[in-house]
Design a protein around this motif. Structure first.
Motif, short mmCIF file in Angstrom:
data_model
loop_
_atom_site.label_atom_id
_atom_site.label_comp_id
_atom_site.label_asym_id
_atom_site.label_seq_id
_atom_site.Cartn_x
_atom_site.Cartn_y
_atom_site.Cartn_z
N LYS A 125 0.84 -1.22 0.00
CA LYS A 125 0.00 0.00 0.00
C LYS A 125 0.86 1.26 0.00
N SER A 126 1.85 1.29 0.90
CA SER A 126 2.68 2.49 1.01
C SER A 126 3.53 2.68 -0.23
N THR A 127 3.95 1.56 -0.85
CA THR A 127 4.75 1.66 -2.08
C THR A 127 3.89 2.28 -3.19
N THR A 165 4.10 -1.52 9.54
CA THR A 165 4.98 -0.34 9.51
C THR A 165 4.15 0.95 9.53
N THR A 166 3.10 0.99 8.70
CA THR A 166 2.25 2.18 8.68
C THR A 166 1.20 1.99 9.78
N ARG A 167 1.36 2.75 10.87
CA ARG A 167 0.46 2.52 12.01
C ARG A 167 -0.67 3.53 12.06
N ILE A 200 -4.99 8.65 0.57
CA ILE A 200 -4.85 8.23 1.96
C ILE A 200 -4.21 6.85 2.01
N ASP A 201 -3.05 6.77 2.67
CA ASP A 201 -2.40 5.47 2.88
C ASP A 201 -2.84 5.00 4.26
N THR A 202 -3.47 3.85 4.32
CA THR A 202 -4.01 3.42 5.61
C THR A 202 -3.10 2.38 6.26
N ALA A 220 5.67 7.84 2.47
CA ALA A 220 5.38 6.83 3.51
C ALA A 220 6.57 5.89 3.65
N ILE A 221 6.81 5.42 4.86
CA ILE A 221 7.89 4.46 5.08
C ILE A 221 7.45 3.11 4.55
N VAL A 222 8.34 2.53 3.71
CA VAL A 222 8.05 1.21 3.15
C VAL A 222 9.01 0.23 3.81
MG LIG Z 1 2.28 0.81 4.78
#
Ligand SMILES: [Mg+2]
Ligand SMILES: Nc1nc2c(ncn2[C@@H]2O[C@H](COP(=O)(O)OP(=O)(O)O)[C@@H](O)[C@H]2O)c(=O)[nH]1
Length: 454
Positions: free
Chosen positions: A239-241, A260-262, A279-281, A252-254
């Motif tokens: 998702k973040s990528t 990782t994405t909190r 929105i990155d969830t 976003a940190i991948v």
């Molecule tokens: Mg993520």
């Protein structure tokens, strides 16, 4: 509606290192205040008599603070009522910079002028009849507009085209009220000026128009505020990528560590002239970690609020399908995406296969997103008027309720005064949109959302 007309000031341009900063002073004391601080000489302060200066003229000179030189400025005079607020106004261009800004603010405050509240200039413009309420709101929308479409709608509202349409709808209602009330005067003679059946069908027609308008808010809201695009799926599906790929930055940190994405991340993005809020969830799972679970809770809320949901699955890990994650989401919002195409031979899936890592098929993904967004923005083409403001939509809904009551009255054989009472109430609700009827709380609420200096 009376207002406290003390003299106010605020910067009306962005403050900081820049060519100039513009200050506006508005109110009855404006001339006496600038006479106390403005001089055409930079050697010694000498008063200028502004009383004879014509409106819409600019003057070069210097600001002085009790014998101390502050800055070189250009000052423009707008005499009441020919100004933005309708009051005596001056706009003073000083050099930009935060130190000069602070010096000038403290000079004005020493002169006893108050710093304007957010939206206070526009509120005065409205109260002085320079513009109606919908036009004043358009000023704020115009400033916020980021795309051609939202700019167009705000301009329509600013120029009064929107208000004109609302006034036309009002005119119909006024017409029916007058007929009903006139008929009351002739009641003893038993003259019917409007047939009740005809009135019923006319009211139905108006309700239909209002319903169309309230529906147009679905696309209006998106045009004005952007399309909320949520990226959803299990942890580690990419998702973040994908989020970073769309934004073209490593926002976003991948990592390959699930969870990782909190918390959710939200960033604006414009694709083909359409504004998105991407929105990155947080990956949705039960983790036992209270911070991550709060992140999951917030992510679910964001998913509920979104217009488009990108549901991501990992082609290399299809067993732990993410389908149950978005169970409650309206399926028409979902675009299904399979990621990590570079690692998989799985070809035919019920959605687009991409690789966020290599960029394969990512252009196609962007096209699909834009196409869906366009279809949302055109959800109702039948109305030539588009509602972009929630307050306007609420006024229309309220107006509709009164019209439904009016219909009930007619059906039950209620007297003209009862029917006309409901139609008048419907008219008042409609009038609130353009501010023909309004109260202090409504106004304060509207203008407090403006930025300083507007
Ligand atoms: Mg993520
Ligand atoms: N091979 C490959 N790895 C990917 C792809 N997309 C993401 N990854 C990797 O998968 C891991 C999880 O990615 P991340 O974006 O953090 O997933 P998230 O938890 O869903 O946000 C990272 O190690 C990424 O480098 C892809 O398309 N191909």
């Amino acid at each position: 509606m009376p207002y406290d007309n003390k003299t106010i000031f605020a910067p009306i341009s962005a403050v900081g290192e820049s060519g100039i900063t513009v200050f506006r002073i508005s109110g009855p004391e404006m001339f006496s205040i600038i006479s106390d601080v403005f001089s055409t000489s930079n050697e010694r302060f000498s008063r200028v008599d502004f009383q004879n200066f014509a409106t819409h003229t600019s003057h070069h000179g210097w600001l002085w603070d009790s014998g101390e030189l502050v800055d070189e400025v250009i000052l423009t005079i707008f005499r009441a009522p020919n100004s933005y607020t309708g009051e005596d106004v001056t706009e003073i261009s000083s050099h930009g910079g935060s130190y000069i800004y602070r010096k000038i603010c403290s000079l004005f405050i020493k002169q006893g002028i108050d710093y304007a509240e957010p939206g206070e200039f526009s509120k005065r413009a409205y109260l002085n009849g320079k513009m109606d309420l919908a036009q004043a709101e358009a000023v704020a929308e115009l400033i916020k507009a980021k795309t051609e479409e939202s700019n167009k709608l705000a301009l329509k509202q600013l120029t009064g085209e929107f208000s004109k349409k609302i006034n036309e709808l009002r005119a119909d209602l006024i017409n029916y009220c007058s007929l009903l009330e006139l008929e009351l005067d002739f009641s003893e003679e038993g003259i019917d000026l409007v047939s009740k059946n005809e009135l019923l069908s006319k009211i139905d027609g108006i309700i239909e128009k209002f319903n169309k308008l309230t529906k147009s808010y679905e696309s209006g809201k998106i045009i004005q505020n952007g399309v909320n695009l949520a990226i959803v799926g299990k942890p580690n599906v990419g998702k973040s990528t994908i989020f970073n790929y769309l934004l073209k930055e490593n926002r976003a940190i991948v990592s390959d560590i699930p969870g990782t994405t909190r918390d959710y991340l939200q960033e604006p993005l414009i694709m083909e002239g359409i504004q998105f809020n991407v929105i990155d969830t947080a990956g949705i799972r039960k983790s036992g970690d209270i911070i991550e679970e709060e992140g999951v809770r917030r992510s679910i809320q964001k998913i509920d609020e979104s217009d488009i949901v990108l549901e991501i699955e990992d082609l290399t890990d299809l067993k732990s399908s993410g389908a149950e994650l978005v169970n409650d989401v309206d399926t028409s919002k979902i675009i299904k995406i399979y990621n990590k195409l570079d690692l998989s031979r799985n070809g035919k899936m019920d959605g687009l296969c991409v690789s966020a890592k290599t960029g394969a098929k990512m252009g196609e993904l962007q096209k699909i997103i834009v196409k869906k967004a366009k279809s949302l923005m055109k959800s109702d083409q039948s109305s030539d008027l588009i509602i972009t403001n929630q307050r306007h939509r609420d006024c229309l809904l309220k107006s509709c309720e009164f019209l439904v009551n009016a219909k009930e009255q007619i059906k039950q054989g209620g007297g003209n005064e009862l029917i006309s009472f409901e139609i008048r109430a419907a008219m008042d609700s409609l009038s609130e949109i353009i501010g023909k009827t309004s109260n202090v709380d409504i106004l304060n609420n509207i203008f407090s959302k403006f930025c300083i200096g507007k």
